[in-house]
Write a protein that holds these residues in place. Structure first.
Motif, short mmCIF file in Angstrom:
data_model
loop_
_atom_site.label_atom_id
_atom_site.label_comp_id
_atom_site.label_asym_id
_atom_site.label_seq_id
_atom_site.Cartn_x
_atom_site.Cartn_y
_atom_site.Cartn_z
N VAL A 125 34.13 42.56 39.95
CA VAL A 125 34.99 43.81 39.84
C VAL A 125 35.03 44.74 40.84
CG1 VAL A 125 35.70 45.50 38.31
CG2 VAL A 125 34.88 43.28 37.26
N SER A 126 36.17 45.13 41.57
CA SER A 126 36.47 45.99 42.62
C SER A 126 36.42 47.41 42.18
CB SER A 126 37.25 45.52 43.72
OG SER A 126 38.56 45.55 42.96
N PHE A 127 37.01 47.51 41.14
CA PHE A 127 37.34 49.07 40.62
C PHE A 127 37.34 49.08 39.17
CE2 PHE A 127 38.98 53.28 41.24
CZ PHE A 127 39.83 53.52 40.15
N SER A 164 36.92 39.56 37.50
CA SER A 164 37.18 39.82 38.81
C SER A 164 38.43 40.68 38.97
CB SER A 164 37.27 38.41 39.75
OG SER A 164 38.27 37.69 39.34
N GLY A 165 38.34 41.32 40.26
CA GLY A 165 39.50 42.13 40.43
C GLY A 165 39.64 43.53 40.28
N ARG A 166 40.79 44.34 40.01
CA ARG A 166 40.60 45.66 39.66
C ARG A 166 40.99 45.79 38.28
NH1 ARG A 166 41.64 49.71 43.42
NH2 ARG A 166 42.79 51.14 41.85
N MET A 167 39.96 46.59 37.66
CA MET A 167 40.12 46.79 36.14
C MET A 167 40.73 48.37 35.87
SD MET A 167 37.07 45.59 33.58
CE MET A 167 37.32 45.40 31.82
N ASP A 168 41.95 48.31 36.32
CA ASP A 168 42.57 49.54 36.13
C ASP A 168 43.60 49.15 35.16
OD1 ASP A 168 44.71 49.07 39.06
OD2 ASP A 168 44.36 47.78 37.38
N ILE A 169 44.77 50.08 34.72
CA ILE A 169 45.59 49.84 33.62
C ILE A 169 46.10 48.50 33.74
CG2 ILE A 169 47.73 50.45 32.41
CD1 ILE A 169 47.22 53.65 33.09
#
Lengths: 114, 147
Positions: free
Chosen positions: A51-53, A18-23
């Motif tokens: 996952v939001s991104f 969950s959340g932003r899967m960025d760097i």
């Protein structure tokens, strides 16, 4: 980013991201993600519905873990929300043809254990 | 008929994971402020994240020690809107519109890391412009929608 899991059976595990899967997000869960998908013949559903991104580094993490699991005789499938940004990103990059992707948990379970 | 044009907005960051997240939050706030459609906001976010990730990974030492400068512009008329994000960095020369993004692998076994960011940028932006200004890359990503 958060990561959690639930063992649905002896061989089938559902890993929820969950959340932003960025760097930053991918780095924060990398070690635990690899650990949760480790083991021979493990079947894993990765739940991306929260996952939001999803950035390319996140996709690389999914591919890396899916490949490692496949090489050990296991299988990884994805659970997504139909039509949302994450699902579209996976389709745009062709990942949906590499890693099975589902919007229905029952179908995801069936595919993971087949 | 032009009905709304906002002043350009600027942000300077360092190319690291934490400040990339800061930049995304900045862009998200601008998207809400200017009432961009969700799809437009997401596509710009993809361009931002992937271009900055590229700067971090491949820009070299000068990319990491010099600021990355971001500009946001937006305009809307009766029939469509367009949001423009410009990313300027001091890294090695790199044009995100070229070369052509690599072809997609057909199997998990042949899938290799790398190239995904380029695919994502090129498919998210409606138009990408690039030029080199002195020792800086300047990449402009445009996203359009009908109103």
């Amino acid at each position: 980013m958060n990561i959690d899991y639930e063992d649905l059976s002896d061989e089938l595990r559902c890993v929820t991201l969950s959340g932003r899967m960025d760097i930053a997000g991918s780095d924060s869960i990398a070690t635990k993600f690899a650990a949760l998908t480790a083991g021979s013949n493990r079947r894993v559903i990765v739940d991306l519905t929260a996952v939001s991104f999803l950035a390319s580094i996140g996709i690389r993490s999914l591919i890396s873990n899916a490949k490692a699991l496949q090489q050990r005789g296991g299988k990884l499938v994805l659970l997504v929300n139909g039509g949302d940004a994450v699902a579209k990103t996976l389709e745009t990059t062709g990942v949906d043809s590499l890693i099975p992707m589902f919007i229905d948990i029952a179908l995801a379970k069936s595919a993971a254990t087949s | 008929m032009l009905t709304a044009e906002r002043a350009a907005t600027r942000l300077e960051i360092k190319a690291n994971a934490e400040e990339i997240r800061t930049a995304s939050n900045w862009l998200a706030a601008l998207g809400i402020q200017n009432e961009l459609p969700d799809d437009a906001k997401h596509r710009l976010d993809v361009c931002l994240n992937e271009s900055l990730a590229n700067v971090m990974a491949h820009g070299g030492p000068s990319a990491l020690t010099n600021p990355v400068v971001l500009h946001f512009r937006y305009r809307r008329d009766d029939s469509h809107g367009v949001a423009v994000l410009t990313v300027s960095d001091a890294g090695r020369a790199f044009d995100p519109a070229h070369p052509a993004a690599p072809s997609r692998p057909h199997t998990l076994t042949e899938a290799e890391p790398g190239g995904l960011g380029l695919i994502m940028m090129q498919r998210s932006a409606d138009h990408i412009l690039y030029h080199r200004m002195g020792n800086r890359n300047v990449a402009t990503f445009s996203v359009r929608w009908t109103t």
